[in-house]
Design an enzyme around this catalytic site. Sequence first.
Site, PDB file in Angstrom:
ATOM      1  N   GLY A 127       0.834  -1.212   0.000  1.00  0.00           N
ATOM      2  CA  GLY A 127       0.000   0.000   0.000  1.00  0.00           C
ATOM      3  C   GLY A 127       0.860   1.249   0.000  1.00  0.00           C
ATOM      4  N   GLU A 244      15.764  -6.759  -5.362  1.00  0.00           N
ATOM      5  CA  GLU A 244      15.207  -7.342  -6.583  1.00  0.00           C
ATOM      6  C   GLU A 244      15.782  -6.736  -7.844  1.00  0.00           C
ATOM      7  OE1 GLU A 244      11.027  -7.052  -7.132  1.00  0.00           O
ATOM      8  OE2 GLU A 244      10.897  -9.128  -7.697  1.00  0.00           O
TER       9      GLU A 244
HETATM   10  C1  LIG Z   1      -0.744  -3.057 -12.819  1.00  0.00           C
HETATM   11  C2  LIG Z   1      -0.240  -2.172 -11.751  1.00  0.00           C
HETATM   12  C3  LIG Z   1       0.028  -2.711 -10.496  1.00  0.00           C
HETATM   13  C4  LIG Z   1       0.477  -1.881  -9.464  1.00  0.00           C
HETATM   14  N1  LIG Z   1       0.651  -2.403  -8.195  1.00  0.00           N
HETATM   15  C5  LIG Z   1       0.951  -1.583  -7.165  1.00  0.00           C
HETATM   16  C6  LIG Z   1       0.990  -2.082  -5.820  1.00  0.00           C
HETATM   17  O1  LIG Z   1       0.787  -3.279  -5.561  1.00  0.00           O
HETATM   18  N2  LIG Z   1       1.235  -1.217  -4.823  1.00  0.00           N
HETATM   19  C7  LIG Z   1       1.489   0.110  -5.043  1.00  0.00           C
HETATM   20  O2  LIG Z   1       1.740   0.821  -4.096  1.00  0.00           O
HETATM   21  N3  LIG Z   1       1.445   0.630  -6.306  1.00  0.00           N
HETATM   22  C8  LIG Z   1       1.179  -0.193  -7.362  1.00  0.00           C
HETATM   23  N4  LIG Z   1       1.100   0.323  -8.657  1.00  0.00           N
HETATM   24  C9  LIG Z   1       1.260   1.747  -8.852  1.00  0.00           C
HETATM   25  C10 LIG Z   1       2.516   2.146  -9.593  1.00  0.00           C
HETATM   26  O3  LIG Z   1       3.632   2.088  -8.754  1.00  0.00           O
HETATM   27  C11 LIG Z   1       2.251   3.569 -10.133  1.00  0.00           C
HETATM   28  O4  LIG Z   1       1.257   3.469 -11.126  1.00  0.00           O
HETATM   29  C12 LIG Z   1       3.496   4.205 -10.709  1.00  0.00           C
HETATM   30  O5  LIG Z   1       4.398   4.511  -9.690  1.00  0.00           O
HETATM   31  C13 LIG Z   1       3.147   5.477 -11.514  1.00  0.00           C
HETATM   32  O6  LIG Z   1       2.418   6.338 -10.720  1.00  0.00           O
HETATM   33  P1  LIG Z   1       1.022   6.973 -11.223  1.00  0.00           P
HETATM   34  O7  LIG Z   1       0.170   5.881 -11.743  1.00  0.00           O
HETATM   35  O8  LIG Z   1       0.501   7.814 -10.113  1.00  0.00           O
HETATM   36  O9  LIG Z   1       1.406   7.878 -12.438  1.00  0.00           O
HETATM   37  P2  LIG Z   1       2.087   9.358 -12.404  1.00  0.00           P
HETATM   38  O10 LIG Z   1       3.167   9.311 -11.400  1.00  0.00           O
HETATM   39  O11 LIG Z   1       0.962  10.317 -12.182  1.00  0.00           O
HETATM   40  O12 LIG Z   1       2.628   9.455 -13.830  1.00  0.00           O
HETATM   41  C14 LIG Z   1       1.810   9.790 -14.960  1.00  0.00           C
HETATM   42  C15 LIG Z   1       2.728   9.955 -16.166  1.00  0.00           C
HETATM   43  O13 LIG Z   1       3.658  11.005 -15.937  1.00  0.00           O
HETATM   44  C16 LIG Z   1       5.001  10.530 -16.075  1.00  0.00           C
HETATM   45  N5  LIG Z   1       5.871  11.186 -15.079  1.00  0.00           N
HETATM   46  C17 LIG Z   1       5.669  11.238 -13.747  1.00  0.00           C
HETATM   47  N6  LIG Z   1       6.675  11.894 -13.146  1.00  0.00           N
HETATM   48  C18 LIG Z   1       7.548  12.264 -14.126  1.00  0.00           C
HETATM   49  C19 LIG Z   1       8.777  12.956 -14.159  1.00  0.00           C
HETATM   50  N7  LIG Z   1       9.325  13.423 -13.037  1.00  0.00           N
HETATM   51  N8  LIG Z   1       9.383  13.135 -15.355  1.00  0.00           N
HETATM   52  C20 LIG Z   1       8.834  12.664 -16.514  1.00  0.00           C
HETATM   53  N9  LIG Z   1       7.644  11.997 -16.544  1.00  0.00           N
HETATM   54  C21 LIG Z   1       7.007  11.807 -15.379  1.00  0.00           C
HETATM   55  C22 LIG Z   1       4.917   9.036 -15.820  1.00  0.00           C
HETATM   56  O14 LIG Z   1       5.974   8.346 -16.442  1.00  0.00           O
HETATM   57  C23 LIG Z   1       3.568   8.706 -16.437  1.00  0.00           C
HETATM   58  O15 LIG Z   1       3.704   8.541 -17.824  1.00  0.00           O
HETATM   59  C24 LIG Z   1       0.690  -0.500  -9.703  1.00  0.00           C
HETATM   60  C25 LIG Z   1       0.444   0.030 -10.986  1.00  0.00           C
HETATM   61  C26 LIG Z   1      -0.017  -0.786 -11.979  1.00  0.00           C
HETATM   62  C27 LIG Z   1      -0.303  -0.161 -13.327  1.00  0.00           C
END
Ligand SMILES: Cc1cc2nc3c(=O)[nH]c(=O)nc-3n(C[C@H](O)[C@H](O)[C@H](O)COP(=O)(O)OP(=O)(O)OC[C@H]3O[C@@H](n4cnc5c(N)ncnc54)[C@H](O)[C@@H]3O)c2cc1C
Length: 400
Positions: A127, A244
């Site tokens: 989480g 990992e």
């Molecule tokens: C299938 C799946 C399983 C997951 N499982 C887990 C889980 O078990 N536990 C958990 O905690 N999380 C989990 N996640 C979450 C995952 O870690 C996040 O989706 C990821 O960190 C991206 O964050 P966000 O979705 O908020 O996108 P954002 O951070 O909002 O990003 C949106 C877009 O902006 C880009 N971006 C963001 N910051 C920058 C930057 N500084 N420079 C350039 N581009 C940028 C990103 O690359 C992306 O294209 C999961 C996600 C998926 C899709």
Amino acid sequence: MDLRFTPEEIAFRHEVRSFLRSALPPSIGRKMILEQRITKDDLVTWQRILNAKGWAAPMWAEEWGGTGWNAVQQYIFVEELQQTPAPMPLSQNIALVGPVIIAFGSQAQKEFFLPKLRNLDYWFSQGFSEPGAGSDLAGLATRAVRDGDHYLVTGQKIWTSMAHHADWGFFLVRTDANSKRQKGVSFLLIDMKSPGITIRPIVTLDGFHHTNEVFLDNVRVPVANRIGEEHNAWKYVKYLLGHERTTLAKVGSSRARVIRAREVAERLIVDGKPLGDQPRFREKLAAIEVELKALEITTMRVVDDQRKNLGTSQDPKGSILKLRGSEIEQALNELFVDMAGPHMIPRQLDHLLAKASEPTIGPEWAATTAASYFFLRAATIYGGSSEVQHNIISKAVLGL
Ligand SMILES: Cc1cc2nc3c(=O)[nH]c(=O)nc-3n(C[C@H](O)[C@H](O)[C@H](O)COP(=O)(O)OP(=O)(O)OC[C@H]3O[C@@H](n4cnc5c(N)ncnc54)[C@H](O)[C@@H]3O)c2cc1C
């Protein structure tokens, strides 16, 4: 730098391979090859087989059930698991929270949780991400207010993989209301059956229930379930994310997919001759194989650093492995999409779940191609998006 394996390491690989091939239940092996979804029962069954052999948590300290293998042996083990292909032990338990408990947990927490994590008696979910905090995790807003020997936790997590299977979760929460960014965050283990927790499914593009939203409303969590010091979770997060490293490349899985692509293409007749003999296909597969070979060499450089104890958790090579590994995974999947052609039927959900009573529409190998294609869009997002990996590489490797 020596990128070859020693005769002892090759003998070890054979020992691992023969055990995995003989111990993996055929029903699970078949699902893995056909890319069908592995159920909770499958994973519990398999992890318990590994645990009985003493191999469920190879990277843990021996006193907590680890194998005592060095970094190269651990890498070989993972590569063989991926190449069999067999499921990896549940990463939330084994690769993420387990090492944090071993490094920073109390003796009581270690004794209580570690055997249950290894045997998958407790399924943990992660989480961390929130609607306003993904790539920028330090923006997390879920708060925990101290109430005697408990915290009251309120907030929302999102994308929590398999939270609907989980017995427990490891959560990042803000324990200092006035803190900003990385400061004032604590690491809590929360019983997912606690009153105040609501889990809402998010069905991903593949049509499968994999991720969830998790809402916490005044959830009472004993202070004894905090890992390490209050407000100091960032130290533990950095440690957790540094784990990992070499598995991120997924070299073993991609190699297995290359072999499978070649097998399928040899049998697939297009325009009167096997696809595998056609230059356009061979060119595409060869281009992926070249990239995979380059990734394998980069991975071996990381493994060699680890062999010589030179690797650090801050090593940016981990970002290179994640970036290229996920791109190659997607490219291989796209090759299967090309091969499936009109048989890439988007919704053969029963086949994805290995529950179908009807035959597949088209060849069996093609039935899960669409689901894999849609799900794998996420491979360049989860575990740190490609853009974020590019940023790390440009700063830490290129010094930009
Ligand atoms: C299938 C799946 C399983 C997951 N499982 C887990 C889980 O078990 N536990 C958990 O905690 N999380 C989990 N996640 C979450 C995952 O870690 C996040 O989706 C990821 O960190 C991206 O964050 P966000 O979705 O908020 O996108 P954002 O951070 O909002 O990003 C949106 C877009 O902006 C880009 N971006 C963001 N910051 C920058 C930057 N500084 N420079 C350039 N581009 C940028 C990103 O690359 C992306 O294209 C999961 C996600 C998926 C899709």
